[in-house]
Every structure is written in C-alpha cells, then in structure tokens.
Design a protein around this motif. Structure first.
Motif, PDB file in Angstrom:
ATOM      1  N   ASP A   1       0.836  -1.207   0.000  1.00 17.52           N
ATOM      2  CA  ASP A   1       0.000   0.000   0.000  1.00 17.52           C
ATOM      3  C   ASP A   1       0.870   1.256   0.000  1.00 17.52           C
ATOM      4  O   ASP A   1       0.612   2.209  -0.746  1.00 17.52           O
ATOM      5  N   GLY A   2       1.907   1.235   0.841  1.00 21.53           N
ATOM      6  CA  GLY A   2       2.818   2.379   0.929  1.00 21.53           C
ATOM      7  C   GLY A   2       3.567   2.603  -0.376  1.00 21.53           C
ATOM      8  O   GLY A   2       3.760   3.743  -0.819  1.00 21.53           O
ATOM      9  N   ARG A  49       2.523   1.853  -3.336  1.00 22.27           N
ATOM     10  CA  ARG A  49       1.578   2.433  -4.313  1.00 22.27           C
ATOM     11  C   ARG A  49       1.377   3.927  -4.048  1.00 22.27           C
ATOM     12  O   ARG A  49       1.247   4.722  -4.979  1.00 22.27           O
ATOM     13  N   ALA A  50       1.381   4.325  -2.770  1.00 23.74           N
ATOM     14  CA  ALA A  50       1.216   5.747  -2.428  1.00 23.74           C
ATOM     15  C   ALA A  50       2.414   6.554  -2.918  1.00 23.74           C
ATOM     16  O   ALA A  50       2.259   7.666  -3.434  1.00 23.74           O
ATOM     17  N   ALA A  73       2.126   6.951  -6.635  1.00 25.51           N
ATOM     18  CA  ALA A  73       1.066   7.905  -7.001  1.00 25.51           C
ATOM     19  C   ALA A  73       1.538   9.351  -6.836  1.00 25.51           C
ATOM     20  O   ALA A  73       1.086  10.256  -7.526  1.00 25.51           O
ATOM     21  N   ARG A  74       2.493   9.554  -5.911  1.00 20.68           N
ATOM     22  CA  ARG A  74       2.977  10.908  -5.647  1.00 20.68           C
ATOM     23  C   ARG A  74       3.803  11.475  -6.796  1.00 20.68           C
ATOM     24  O   ARG A  74       3.806  12.682  -7.023  1.00 20.68           O
TER      25      ARG A  74
END
Ligand SMILES: [Zn+2]
Length: 267
Positions: free
Chosen positions: A220-221, A223-224, A227-228
């Motif tokens: 999850d991290g 992917r974050a 996305a940034r």
C-alpha cells in the motif's frame, strides 16, 4: 560436480536429460555461454560451461543471468503471464531483476544485463559495492533494513542484530522502531519502482526475494509513493504484484531459459 549432480537428479526423477537451462548470478555472457567475474565462482571467468555441458550430455544448453531467468519464469509461467511489458524485481540480500518486453528478454549492448539495483536514489546515501553512493540496493535491500535498525535503535532497545525478516515480524507485532524501519524501506522501494514506472511504463512489476515475503507490509505504501510522483504516466495501469512461483522461481527460471532459447522459437 555439476555433471554428477545433474546425472543423480535425472536418475532419481527417472528421466532422460533432454536439455539444460542455467540461471546464474552475474556477470555472465548469455550469448557465448561463459562466466564473467562471478563473486562466488572465483576462477570460473571465461569458462565455457555451456559448451562443456553440451558436449558432455549431447543436449542443447542455455545460460542466462539469474534475474533474467526468473523474469522469464514469471513472464512465461507466473504472475506476469499475458503481460506484454513485465519488469521482475527481486529484493533480498541485493536488488536485481530482469525485463521482458513483448515476450523478448531485454538485453543491453553485447547481451549485457541491466543492473536496476544500481540506480542511484540518494547520492548522499550509503556506499555501494559498485562505486556509487545511495544506489537502490544500498538503500532498500535486506541488509540496508538491518543497517537502518542498527543505526536508529536506542541503547535500551531490546532487540539486536536484526535481519530484515525479523524486523518485519516485529513490525507486525506493533514494535514502533520496526514500523519506522518498514516506513523507511517502503519509501525507498517505492522510489526505485516509481523510477522504473516513469522510465518504462510496464504493464506489471512482479516483486520477489526474501524481503518481499512480507510484501503485504509494503504494498500500500509503495503504491502511495508511486502515485505521488508518476503523474505524467498512466501509473495506475502498472500492476504491482508479488511473484507467484515462490521459492522455486529460480529453478523454474533455469528451465524457462532453455524453453525461451530453444523451444519457443529459434533465438
Ligand atoms: Zn550500486
């Protein structure tokens, strides 16, 4: 010794050896079928293993870098099936991988294997075996996690000499420092993967290696982070998936090397 092991293995399985595929730590020359200066095979430089085994067993033999072999395995028979553009990344004691684009293993000049683990993420980072500072590998491979813990643990921290595996376990149990180590690891895993996405916009990136046995702590991290910083490419379309062939990826990869070279079509 290799020949004896192969013979014993074939005997136990009650099969004839009809071809030999090899995935080896680099550097290797897949076209000539020879070893370069492989760290733990001193004295093997220039040894024509492929030719020797072909002569001995009278079969076709193919050799690839182990990262490329595993990439071929995941692309052909694993999580990367039906993905046109696949990047395979293994995160363990180092970081390596391979790229398969439209069914073709990507090779550099003279068959060279690209070293994705040596992309520099922080020139002020730790020294790397390659000569740079702050390579992806030096920041995010298993030993880097252990080193981060070592540096950041207060004197009264109850755990010592932690491996990446143990850090993951402690994080799952709620240990604050271990969770920070996971956060740090996630950031650098994410940055390296974001670079690969910005450069290649693949359909999928398949993650393997001992650190990725705990991939649920990072995904999850990661992917974050992606996305940034990947907004100029369709990053949402790049699937980030754990490898599906498990412990046997390298073995299956070696077999896949043979199929890729001789069975799929002539290369
Ligand atoms: Zn490096």
């Amino acid at each position: 010794m290799i020949a004896r092991m192969l013979r014993e293995c074939a005997q136990k399985a009650d099969v004839e050896i009809s071809g030999i595929g090899i995935g080896s730590t680099g550097p290797v020359d897949p076209i000539r079928g020879e070893f370069g200066d492989v760290d733990f095979l001193s004295g093997w430089r220039g040894k024509p293993l492929v030719k020797d085994l072909a002569q001995l067993f009278q079969v076709k033999v193919a050799l690839e870098n182990d990262g490329d072999a595993a990439a071929l395995a995941e692309a052909g028979w694993g999580a990367g099936r039906n993905r046109s553009r696949l990047i395979y990344v293994t995160i363990g004691t180092g970081i390596g991988g391979g790229m398969v684009f439209d069914g073709e293993l990507y090779r550099g000049v003279e068959g060279a294997h690209p070293e994705i683990g040596h992309q520099v993420l922080d020139p002020a980072g730790p020294e790397c075996s390659c000569g740079f500072h702050g390579c992806w590998e030096s920041l995010a491979a298993g030993p880097a996690m252990a080193a981060w813990m070592q540096t950041h643990a207060p004197a009264d921290y109850p755990h010592r000499d932690l491996t990446a595996k143990r850090i993951c376990e402690l994080a799952q149990q709620g240990d604050t420092l271990a969770r920070q180590a996971i956060e740090h690891e996630t950031l650098y895993l994410g940055l390296g993967l974001a670079n690969l996405i910005n450069l290649f916009t693949p359909d999928a990136i398949v993650l393997s290696g001992s650190v990725m046995k705990s991939s649920h702590l990072f995904l999850d991290g990661i992917r974050a982070v992606i996305a940034r910083g990947c907004r100029f490419v369709p990053y949402q379309k790049t699937e980030i998936a754990p490898a599906s062939l498990g412990q046997d990826t390298n073995l299956i990869g070696a077999a896949r090397v043979w199929h890729y070279r001789f069975a799929d079509r002539n290369r």
